[in-house]
Design a protein around this motif. Structure first.
Motif, PDB file in Angstrom:
ATOM      1  N   LEU A  36       1.033  -1.162  -0.027  1.00 46.12           N
ATOM      2  CA  LEU A  36      -0.169  -0.037   0.226  1.00 46.12           C
ATOM      3  C   LEU A  36       1.113   1.462   0.116  1.00 46.12           C
ATOM      4  CD1 LEU A  36      -2.900   1.597   0.199  1.00 46.12           C
ATOM      5  CD2 LEU A  36      -3.211   0.664   3.103  1.00 46.12           C
ATOM      6  N   HIS A  37       1.873   1.149   1.510  1.00 47.16           N
ATOM      7  CA  HIS A  37       2.842   2.329   0.779  1.00 47.16           C
ATOM      8  C   HIS A  37       3.420   2.360  -0.402  1.00 47.16           C
ATOM      9  CE1 HIS A  37       3.495   3.389   4.828  1.00 47.16           C
ATOM     10  NE2 HIS A  37       3.638   1.939   5.367  1.00 47.16           N
ATOM     11  N   LEU A  38       3.532   1.545  -1.299  1.00 45.39           N
ATOM     12  CA  LEU A  38       4.174   1.128  -2.583  1.00 45.39           C
ATOM     13  C   LEU A  38       3.599   2.558  -3.540  1.00 45.39           C
ATOM     14  CD1 LEU A  38       6.175  -1.916  -2.734  1.00 45.39           C
ATOM     15  CD2 LEU A  38       7.664   0.157  -3.523  1.00 45.39           C
ATOM     16  N   LEU A  40       0.472   4.444  -3.342  1.00 45.58           N
ATOM     17  CA  LEU A  40       0.031   5.603  -2.924  1.00 45.58           C
ATOM     18  C   LEU A  40       1.986   6.042  -2.997  1.00 45.58           C
ATOM     19  CD1 LEU A  40      -1.701   5.171   0.766  1.00 45.58           C
ATOM     20  CD2 LEU A  40      -1.989   5.460  -1.563  1.00 45.58           C
ATOM     21  N   GLY A  41       2.920   6.203  -3.030  1.00 46.49           N
ATOM     22  CA  GLY A  41       3.763   7.052  -2.771  1.00 46.49           C
ATOM     23  C   GLY A  41       4.428   6.731  -4.397  1.00 46.49           C
ATOM     24  N   SER A  42       3.856   6.124  -5.296  1.00 45.85           N
ATOM     25  CA  SER A  42       4.127   6.066  -6.557  1.00 45.85           C
ATOM     26  C   SER A  42       3.663   7.399  -7.195  1.00 45.85           C
ATOM     27  CB  SER A  42       4.140   4.288  -7.487  1.00 45.85           C
ATOM     28  OG  SER A  42       2.445   4.182  -7.065  1.00 45.85           O
ATOM     29  N   LEU A  43       1.739   7.364  -6.902  1.00 46.84           N
ATOM     30  CA  LEU A  43       1.372   7.916  -7.560  1.00 46.84           C
ATOM     31  C   LEU A  43       1.108   9.407  -6.472  1.00 46.84           C
ATOM     32  CD1 LEU A  43      -0.538   6.154  -9.872  1.00 46.84           C
ATOM     33  CD2 LEU A  43       1.075   7.780 -10.808  1.00 46.84           C
ATOM     34  N   ALA A  44       1.780   9.536  -4.851  1.00 44.80           N
ATOM     35  CA  ALA A  44       1.207  10.671  -4.040  1.00 44.80           C
ATOM     36  C   ALA A  44      -0.294  10.670  -4.405  1.00 44.80           C
ATOM     37  CB  ALA A  44       2.119  11.966  -5.136  1.00 44.80           C
ATOM     38  N   MET A  46      -2.784  10.717  -1.778  1.00 44.92           N
ATOM     39  CA  MET A  46      -3.240  10.793   0.014  1.00 44.92           C
ATOM     40  C   MET A  46      -3.547   9.723   0.798  1.00 44.92           C
ATOM     41  SD  MET A  46      -1.509  13.538  -0.162  1.00 44.92           S
ATOM     42  CE  MET A  46      -2.679  13.570   1.916  1.00 44.92           C
ATOM     43  N   ARG A  47      -4.364   8.450   0.297  1.00 45.58           N
ATOM     44  CA  ARG A  47      -4.983   7.492   1.482  1.00 45.58           C
ATOM     45  C   ARG A  47      -5.886   6.678   0.860  1.00 45.58           C
ATOM     46  NH1 ARG A  47      -6.648  11.801   4.283  1.00 45.58           N
ATOM     47  NH2 ARG A  47      -6.666  13.364   2.080  1.00 45.58           N
ATOM     48  N   ARG A  66      -3.944   3.702   5.138  1.00 43.78           N
ATOM     49  CA  ARG A  66      -3.451   4.922   5.218  1.00 43.78           C
ATOM     50  C   ARG A  66      -4.525   6.246   5.157  1.00 43.78           C
ATOM     51  NH1 ARG A  66       1.335   6.151   7.941  1.00 43.78           N
ATOM     52  NH2 ARG A  66       1.407   7.014   6.161  1.00 43.78           N
TER      53      ARG A  66
END
Lengths: 419, 117
Positions: A36-38, A40-44, A46-47, A66
Motif C-alpha cells: 500500500l505504501h508503494l 500510494l507513494g508511486s503516484l502521491a 493521499m490515502r 493509510r
C-alpha cells in the motif's frame, strides 16, 4: 505519459519494489502494508486501503489502510451482485461516479465521500475476486489520468497475486490440517482394530484371556529398553498383539483342551504361526515386520523351534522379541493343566534358556526393564499391573535380576554388582 | 523537554519543531519520521519543518510516509514546511504534485525560499 525521467524512475522503482515485496515470504499483513505504501507513494495518492475478499462471509476485510482515519470500517459486506459486477469489471480502476451503482458503495457512500475515495480497483486473479483497493485523492488534487490508471493496474495485479497466493496457502494449510486429523483418526481406528483382533484371538481360549494384549505390552517394553523410537515401539506392540492371529482358524477344542494335547493336536496347533502369517501378509501394515513376528515367534535361537527350524540371526529380530514376551506370559499365567510358576523360577528359566530358546541380548533387555521397575529406578508400574499384585517379591526379585544380569554379562556387555 | 519515541535529530523553538530527515527517506526512516511528527502534533506543536539537507534519495515508500505526515498536519490544523531539498528531491515532489499541497523551501539555499502556495 509525458516523458519525464524523474517520474519514470520513481514509478519503475515502485514497480520493482512491489515485485520484490510479493516474492518475499515474510508476514502477509506486512507485505500488504508495504504494498500500500508503494502504491500510494508511486503516484502521491493521499490515502487508501487494501482489503481481501472473504467469499464465505461475503465481505471485504481491510488488511492495510493509510490516512483513512479511525472511523473507517475495516470490514465491508458486499452483495452477490457486487461480487459479480466487480469480477466482470476486471482489474481496472472504477471511478467514484461509476462505482455509485454498486450496492456496497451506496451503503458506505457517506464515509467514502468524507474520505474522498475516488477510485475502486477490484483485484481479480483467474476470474476470481480476491480483494479490492480503495484510493483517495492525489496530493496534487488532479484527477487520475490514463497513465496513472496503468500504473495502478500494474501494481494492483501484483497485490492481487499476493492475496491469491496467501489464499492458496491458507487452503493448503487447512487441507494439511484436515489430512493430519484424518491420519490421527485412522491411527486410532488401526489401534482399536488391532485390540479388537487381539480380543477375538484371546476369546477363543478361555484360559489365556488377555494373553495377546500382555504379549503386545511386553514386546513394547523390550523394544523401549532396546532404545527403539516411538513408532518402532508401537510397531513392536502391534506384532505382539497379533502374534497368535493364526489361532483363529485352529479348532477351539484343541486350544481349550484341559489336558496336555496329543501329537495330532499339537501338529494342528503348530500350524498357527504360518496361518497367522498368511492372514497378516495381505494387510498393508504401517509396520512391515508384523507378519514375520506371527510366523516365526515359535522359532528358537538354537534352531529347535518351528515352523522352519531357523536359528540365531536367521530368525527375524521382532520374532525373537515376541518369542520372549510370549514365553514369559505363558510361564507367568495359569494354564488349564498347570499353575503359573513363581517369579524366581521364571527368571531362572530365562537365564537358563538364554542362547537356547531366547536371544541373550533380549533377556538382558527384559531383565533390565524389570530391574528398573522393581528397584524403583522408574515410577512405571507396568510389570506390576501385568503380573498382578503380590506375584513379585521385590526383595527377592531385585538381587536375582542383578545376579542374572551379571551371569549374562558376556552377552550383555553390562556389569551389575549383586547386592 | 520532549522525550522522543524514536532516535532522530530535532530542533525545538517555541511551538515549532525542525525534524532532520535522514540520508535516504525509505521505509525505516519514513516510519521513524512519521512517528516523531505525530508525537509532536499530539503534544500541540503547530508548525513542523522537515529539513531535507541530508536527504539524497526518496523512494515510493518514503513518499507515502511523507503523505501521512501531510495528512496528519492537515487534520491537526498545523503548518508543514519542507526545507533544504536537493534538486532531485524537489523535482520528484513537484512532479508528484506534493509541492501543490505543502509549503516547500527550494534547493539547499536558505535565502531562496519559495512559497508555492
Amino acid at each position: 505519459m509525458k516523458a519525464n525521467p524523474y517520474k519514470f524512475i520513481h514509478t519503475f522503482e515502485a514497480l520493482a519494489g512491489i515485485g520484490q515485496e510479493i516474492a518475499n515470504r515474510h508476514s502477509f499483513n506486512e507485505m500488504i502494508r508495504v504494498s500500500l505504501h508503494l502504491l500510494l507513494g508511486s503516484l502521491a495518492i493521499m490515502r487508501g486501503g487494501i482489503a481481501r475478499y472473504l467469499p464465505k462471509e461475503h465481505e471485504f476485510q481491510f488488511i492495510a489502510v493509510r490516512n483513512l482515519g479511525d472511523d473507517f470500517p475495516l470490514s465491508i459486506p458486499i452483495s452477490m451482485e457486487d461480487e459479480r459486477d466487480l469480477t466482470c469489471a476486471g482489474l481496472r480502476g472504477i471511478e467514484a461516479d461509476q462505482a455509485k451503482l454498486l450496492c456496497f458503495f451506496q451503503q458506505n457512500y457517506s464515509i467514502f465521500e468524507k474520505k474522498k475515495i475516488e477510485l475502486i480497483v477490484p483485484l481479480i486473479v483467474r476470474s476470481e475476486l480476491v480483494g479490492v483497493i480503495l484510493l483517495g485523492e492525489k496530493a496534487s488534487g488532479e484527477p487520475y489520468d490514463s497513465t496513472d490508471l496503468d500504473v495502478i493496474c500494474a501494481i494492483s495485479r501484483h497485490i492481487g497475486v499476493g492475496i491469491h497466493q496467501r489464499n492458496i496457502m491458507i487452503e493448503l494449510e487447512r487441507k494439511a490440517e484436515e489430512n493430519r486429523k484424518l491420519y490421527e483418526n485412522l491411527q486410532v481406528t488401526y489401534k482399536d482394530t488391532i485390540k479388537a483382533f487381539a480380543a477375538a484371538i484371546d476369546s477363543k481360549d478361555k484360559y489365556t484371556e488377555g494373553h495377546s494384549e500382555r504379549v503386545g505390552k511386553y514386546t513394547e517394553i523390550i523394544a523401549e529398553e532396546l532404545g527403539w523410537d516411538e513408532k518402532c515401539c508401537e510397531g513392536a506392540a502391534v506384532a505382539g498383539y497379533l502374534h497368535d492371529v493364526g489361532k483363529l482358524v485352529v479348532d477351539r477344542s484343541i486350544i481349550n483342551a484341559p489336558y496336555r494335547i496329543n501329537a495330532r493336536e499339537s501338529a494342528e496347533l503348530s500350524k498357527h504361526p504360518s496361518i497367522g502369517y498368511e492372514i497378516l501378509l495381505p494387510i498393508h501394515h504401517p509396520f512391515v515386520d508384523v507378519p514375520l513376528a506371527a510366523k516365526y515367534h515359535h522359532e528358537r535361537v538354537d534352531g529347535r523351534g518351528y515352523p522352519e527350524g531357523l536359528s540365531g540371526d536367521q530368525i527375524p529380530f521382532i520374532a525373537r522379541i515376541v518369542n520372549l514376551a510370549d514365553s514369559f506370559d505363558a510361564m507367568t499365567t495359569d494354564r488349564p493343566y498347570k499353575h503359573r510358576r513363581s517369579f524366581e523360577e521364571v527368571i531362572e528359566d530365562l537365564r537358563r534358556n538364554a542362547g537356547k530358546q531366547f536371544d541373550p541380548s533380549l533377556v538382558v533387555a527384559f531383565c533390565n526393564a524389570m530391574l528398573n521397575e522393581f528397584s524403583g529406578e522408574t515410577n512405571k508400574k507396568r510389570f506390576s499391573r501385568l503380573l498382578g499384585k503380590g506375584y513379585v517379591n521385590t526383595s527377592l526379585a531385585v538381587p536375582l535380576l542383578r545376579k542374572i544380569l551379571n551371569d549374562l554379562d558376556g552377552t550383555s556387555g553390562m556389569t551389575f554388582i549383586a547386592s | 523537554m520532549v522525550e522522543l519515541e524514536v532516535p532522530l535529530s530535532v530542533f525545538l523553538e517555541g511551538r515549532e519543531v525542525v525534524v532532520y530527515v535522514e540520508n535516504y527517506l525509505n521505509k525505516p526512516s519514513g516510519d521513524r519520521i512519521e512517528k516523531v511528527c505525530l508525537q509532536f502534533l499530539n503534544e500541540g506543536y503547530r508548525k513542523l519543518i522537515l529539513d531535507f539537507r541530508e536527504t539524497e534519495l526518496v523512494n515510493s515508500i518514503g513518499v507515502s510516509f511523507l503523505l501521512g505526515i501531510i495528512d496528519a498536519c492537515e487534520r491537526h490544523g498545523s503548518e508543514l514546511v519542507l526545507t533544504n531539498l536537493n534538486e532531485n528531491v524537489f523535482n520528484l515532489f513537484e512532479l508528484l504534485g506534493i509541492t501543490k499541497r505543502v509549503k516547500v523551501d527550494f534547493i539547499e539555499d536558505e535565502s531562496s525560499t519559495r512559497d508555492l502556495h
